[in-house]
Scaffold this motif. Structure first.
Motif, PDB file in Angstrom:
ATOM      1  N   GLU A 230       0.829  -1.212   0.000  1.00 35.87           N
ATOM      2  CA  GLU A 230       0.000   0.000   0.000  1.00 35.87           C
ATOM      3  C   GLU A 230       0.861   1.260   0.000  1.00 35.87           C
ATOM      4  OE1 GLU A 230      -0.319  -2.552   2.049  1.00 35.87           O
ATOM      5  OE2 GLU A 230      -2.226  -3.422   1.369  1.00 35.87           O
ATOM      6  N   GLU A 233       2.335   1.702  -3.496  1.00 31.14           N
ATOM      7  CA  GLU A 233       1.344   2.206  -4.445  1.00 31.14           C
ATOM      8  C   GLU A 233       1.099   3.699  -4.249  1.00 31.14           C
ATOM      9  OE1 GLU A 233      -3.288   1.344  -5.874  1.00 31.14           O
ATOM     10  OE2 GLU A 233      -2.414   0.254  -4.172  1.00 31.14           O
ATOM     11  N   ALA A 234       0.964   4.123  -2.990  1.00 27.53           N
ATOM     12  CA  ALA A 234       0.749   5.545  -2.710  1.00 27.53           C
ATOM     13  C   ALA A 234       1.941   6.379  -3.159  1.00 27.53           C
ATOM     14  CB  ALA A 234       0.496   5.744  -1.218  1.00 27.53           C
ATOM     15  N   GLU A 236       4.083   5.649  -5.549  1.00 31.80           N
ATOM     16  CA  GLU A 236       4.106   5.683  -7.012  1.00 31.80           C
ATOM     17  C   GLU A 236       3.139   6.724  -7.549  1.00 31.80           C
ATOM     18  OE1 GLU A 236       3.268   1.619  -7.854  1.00 31.80           O
ATOM     19  OE2 GLU A 236       5.390   1.073  -8.075  1.00 31.80           O
ATOM     20  N   GLN A 237       1.969   6.852  -6.939  1.00 29.90           N
ATOM     21  CA  GLN A 237       0.993   7.859  -7.365  1.00 29.90           C
ATOM     22  C   GLN A 237       1.542   9.270  -7.182  1.00 29.90           C
ATOM     23  OE1 GLN A 237      -2.487   7.014  -5.035  1.00 29.90           O
ATOM     24  NE2 GLN A 237      -3.125   5.261  -6.286  1.00 29.90           N
ATOM     25  N   ILE A 238       2.201   9.489  -6.045  1.00 29.02           N
ATOM     26  CA  ILE A 238       2.744  10.817  -5.754  1.00 29.02           C
ATOM     27  C   ILE A 238       3.857  11.173  -6.726  1.00 29.02           C
ATOM     28  CG2 ILE A 238       4.039  12.156  -4.041  1.00 29.02           C
ATOM     29  CD1 ILE A 238       2.473  10.588  -1.877  1.00 29.02           C
ATOM     30  N   ALA A 240       4.436   9.909  -9.703  1.00 31.20           N
ATOM     31  CA  ALA A 240       3.890  10.062 -11.051  1.00 31.20           C
ATOM     32  C   ALA A 240       3.235  11.420 -11.225  1.00 31.20           C
ATOM     33  CB  ALA A 240       2.897   8.940 -11.339  1.00 31.20           C
ATOM     34  N   ALA A 241       2.488  11.856 -10.216  1.00 36.10           N
ATOM     35  CA  ALA A 241       1.827  13.161 -10.296  1.00 36.10           C
ATOM     36  C   ALA A 241       2.846  14.291 -10.315  1.00 36.10           C
ATOM     37  CB  ALA A 241       0.870  13.326  -9.124  1.00 36.10           C
ATOM     38  N   SER A 242       3.957  14.128  -9.568  1.00 34.83           N
ATOM     39  CA  SER A 242       4.964  15.188  -9.514  1.00 34.83           C
ATOM     40  C   SER A 242       5.697  15.331 -10.833  1.00 34.83           C
ATOM     41  CB  SER A 242       5.963  14.903  -8.394  1.00 34.83           C
ATOM     42  OG  SER A 242       6.792  13.796  -8.711  1.00 34.83           O
ATOM     43  N   LEU A 251      -3.745  15.127  -5.816  1.00 34.03           N
ATOM     44  CA  LEU A 251      -3.865  13.772  -6.333  1.00 34.03           C
ATOM     45  C   LEU A 251      -5.317  13.499  -6.724  1.00 34.03           C
ATOM     46  CD1 LEU A 251      -1.638  11.835  -3.778  1.00 34.03           C
ATOM     47  CD2 LEU A 251      -0.990  12.811  -5.982  1.00 34.03           C
ATOM     48  N   PRO A 252      -5.556  12.454  -7.515  1.00 33.68           N
ATOM     49  CA  PRO A 252      -6.927  12.152  -7.935  1.00 33.68           C
ATOM     50  C   PRO A 252      -7.904  11.960  -6.779  1.00 33.68           C
ATOM     51  CG  PRO A 252      -5.366  10.927  -9.268  1.00 33.68           C
ATOM     52  CD  PRO A 252      -4.578  11.589  -8.188  1.00 33.68           C
ATOM     53  N   ASP A 253      -7.424  11.504  -5.625  1.00 34.59           N
ATOM     54  CA  ASP A 253      -8.332  11.292  -4.483  1.00 34.59           C
ATOM     55  C   ASP A 253      -8.548  12.546  -3.661  1.00 34.59           C
ATOM     56  OD1 ASP A 253      -5.948  11.599  -3.153  1.00 34.59           O
ATOM     57  OD2 ASP A 253      -5.876   9.590  -2.323  1.00 34.59           O
TER      58      ASP A 253
END
Length: 275
Positions: A230, A233-234, A236-238, A240-242, A251-253
């Motif tokens: 988890e 994954e979090a 990777e999202q950060i 990728a967004a940066s 972020l999307p959420d």
């Protein structure tokens, strides 16, 4: 290094007695990120000179000086150790026990210029001076606690009693732009469940990695400080967004993150990507 240029931090640091060169040789191949040859508490007084000579022989060997060799640190007992070992090709750093003031760090740095130094905070006075010790000299590359002596000095019996000193070391290291401190050793080499629980507590306080006194502890430490699925994954999202948007971003959420959060996410991925 990761693809984002983030250094991969060590998670395991294995102490080995300096007067047991056969154990040191085995330790270099047991999978620890850093091997610490101990010339202090682990060596009896009548074995100090032998331990120093054996360690000097080890550090003069080109095998330990190879680019892909396991880094070797030495926890010194005094200035004689520093003078004898500084400059040897296999030396990656000095661990400095019982440091209480920045002036002690300056003294070692003068005797052994350009050697990475890792002061150990082992008393109430050292904890009070944590930031000044962490910023004492540009050769200081990290700080850590020596919890056995610190427990005795503070009269602490329960693990929770060390939460504040541990947090103080984490804050001092961060303020000094040093890596998060590694957790101190867990003395019962048979109690892997207790080691796991203690690592989880330390990780929650911001410590990263841990020193061990036996190879059987390494796997538990490694697992305890590796990020969960988890967390990966979090992160990777950060990251990728940066890559799409600089500065503070959403972020999307709906969560907002800034540069410090992005840096933390990169470190998480660096740890997750360790081979």
């Amino acid at each position: 290094m990761t693809g984002h240029g983030t250094p991969v931090p060590p998670l395991t640091w294995l102490y080995v007695p300096g007067d047991r060169p056969e154990m040191v040789a085995k330790a270099l191949g047991c999978g620890a990120d850093v091997v610490i040859v101990d010339l202090e508490d682990a060596v009896a007084p009548d074995r100090k000179e032998y331990a120093r000579a054996a360690t000097a022989e080890l550090l003069a060997d080109q095998v330990t000086a190879a680019p892909d060799a396991v880094p070797v640190h030495v926890r010194v007992h005094g200035e004689d150790d520093v003078r004898a070992l500084a400059g040897l090709p296999g030396l990656s750093g000095f661990r400095l026990p019982k440091i209480t003031h920045a002036v002690s760090v300056h003294h070692v740095a003068a005797v052994a210029p350009d050697v990475p130094l890792y002061p150990l905070l082992e008393s109430a006075l050292a904890i009070e001076h944590a930031y000044s010790i962490a910023t004492a000299h540009h050769d200081v590359r990290g700080i850590a606690l020596g919890e056995a002596d610190l427990r005795a000095d503070l009269g602490v019996r329960e693990d929770a009693g060390l939460d504040w000193p541990r947090s103080r070391a984490v804050v001092a290291a961060r303020a000094a732009a040093l890596p998060p401190p590694a957790q101190s050793v867990f003395p019962d080499v048979r109690d892997l469940d207790g080691l796991w629980a203690s690592c989880v507590r330390g990780r929650g306080l911001g410590l990263l990695g841990r020193a061990a006194i036996h190879p059987r502890q390494l796997e538990t430490i490694e697992r305890a400080f590796r990020p969960t699925a988890e967390e990966i994954e979090a992160a990777e999202q950060i990251v990728a967004a940066s890559a799409v948007e600089a500065g503070a971003l959403a972020l999307p959420d709906g969560r907002f993150v800034d540069a410090a959060v992005v840096a933390s996410a990169r470190r998480t991925l660096a740890i997750a990507g360790r081979s």
